[in-house]
Design a protein around this motif. Sequence first.
Motif, PDB file in Angstrom:
ATOM      1  N   THR A  73       0.832  -1.202   0.000  1.00  0.00           N
ATOM      2  CA  THR A  73       0.000   0.000   0.000  1.00  0.00           C
ATOM      3  C   THR A  73       0.869   1.256   0.000  1.00  0.00           C
ATOM      4  O   THR A  73       0.582   2.234  -0.714  1.00  0.00           O
ATOM      5  CB  THR A  73      -0.925  -0.002   1.221  1.00  0.00           C
ATOM      6  N   ALA A  74       1.956   1.211   0.790  1.00  0.00           N
ATOM      7  CA  ALA A  74       2.863   2.358   0.840  1.00  0.00           C
ATOM      8  C   ALA A  74       3.540   2.590  -0.503  1.00  0.00           C
ATOM      9  O   ALA A  74       3.851   3.733  -0.866  1.00  0.00           O
ATOM     10  CB  ALA A  74       3.901   2.144   1.935  1.00  0.00           C
ATOM     11  N   ARG A  76       2.264   2.530  -3.296  1.00  0.00           N
ATOM     12  CA  ARG A  76       1.401   3.315  -4.196  1.00  0.00           C
ATOM     13  C   ARG A  76       1.775   4.788  -4.187  1.00  0.00           C
ATOM     14  O   ARG A  76       1.622   5.482  -5.195  1.00  0.00           O
ATOM     15  CB  ARG A  76      -0.059   3.150  -3.783  1.00  0.00           C
ATOM     16  N   ASP A  77       2.234   5.279  -3.025  1.00  0.00           N
ATOM     17  CA  ASP A  77       2.576   6.705  -2.936  1.00  0.00           C
ATOM     18  C   ASP A  77       3.810   7.037  -3.771  1.00  0.00           C
ATOM     19  O   ASP A  77       3.970   8.179  -4.192  1.00  0.00           O
ATOM     20  CB  ASP A  77       2.835   7.072  -1.470  1.00  0.00           C
ATOM     21  N   SER A  80       2.779   5.607  -8.079  1.00  0.00           N
ATOM     22  CA  SER A  80       1.320   5.772  -8.098  1.00  0.00           C
ATOM     23  C   SER A  80       0.659   5.310  -9.383  1.00  0.00           C
ATOM     24  O   SER A  80      -0.450   4.759  -9.358  1.00  0.00           O
ATOM     25  CB  SER A  80       0.958   7.235  -7.828  1.00  0.00           C
TER      26      SER A  80
END
Length: 378
Positions: A73-74, A76-77, A80
């Motif tokens: 999930t991290a 994605r930053d 992206s």
Amino acid sequence: MRTTSSFEVFPNEPTERDLARARWLRKEGRLSEAEEAYRGVMATQPALRSGWTECFELLRSVGKIDAALVLATAARDVFSTEAFPLTLEGAALIELGKLPQALVALESAVQRDPDLALTWHELGYAAYRLGDGNRALAALDRAFALEPHTETLLLRGKILRDAGEFYAAEVAFEGALHSAAHKDQEGRIQNEIFITRRRGAFTPAWVEALTEAQEWFATHGTVVLGADKGEAPPSEADLIAALAKLRDNRQWQFGQVVVQSKESCGLLFHTFGVPITTWDLVDTALVPLVVAPRPMPDDPNWQNARKAVQDSERGLTLILAHPIDLEPDVDVVGSLEIDGKPLPLVPDSSTALVMAQHPAARLADRLLTTESTLDAQH
């Protein structure tokens, strides 16, 4: 996914040199420190994709799947619009058993970038876990075409083996072996080749049709005397008689029986008719039969006697009752147990004989006759 063993510990690429310490710690088994080192690299070089990949695989390998999903999930930053974070997410969902959700994430990753080999590799693994071998192989073929990789060949071999395609599986494993870059990879792949060959000993039966004992032998290479399904667990007398029959079939000759205590070994003495001694007095020159009732990892005398046989390649080690979920360190076991309860198996001399004479068995190439010893003495 790419395991740490797939990479050089000391890479030449300047952008990956910061990963060297993390990779070294991982190889040394210092996993918490390795994770910390990877996270340090991810903080200072967030765009370095291999740092994320290797840290994810480290978390995956030790069962920290929730942490792996958080890492995905991290990602994605940082990535992206790329397929990469979706691939990590899909891989984590596979390990959580959420296979339909994993496929959604991986298929979305393919739409973002159809040329990311890692996505196709994980898509193949997800299909494999779902039991769709054809789709799994197609995805792995695409992954390998985009980026030839040892791990992809290794997974391909496992899928083919589970389908009963033993020759094709061995070809895939041999290819993986030739492309392996490190000794730990080579050992892992060579073991898969041995498993494939042992399973092939029971063809034309499909893998699903193998008995617990056959599957256990295929996985570990240890002969199982109680190799056929029955109504009740075998007795000690049944197992010793089965070993004696196997000895006669293979023309083994033991010069010594080595046990924990002489008080309870009358049956062994009467069956084999050779001197009985205790584990601390094992003599490998006599080609010993070393026996234990159960695995005894904390008994130094047992471990020393077992290791003496293994190191000298003379004699045989036997455990009468062995937990099915425990890695064996002996040549022969009598019966198998699940949760401390013996399986209802009966001695099967023909199956045990197939196991004992298999070239990939643990006791292959072992000296199991006293004849050469007697010749040397005379």
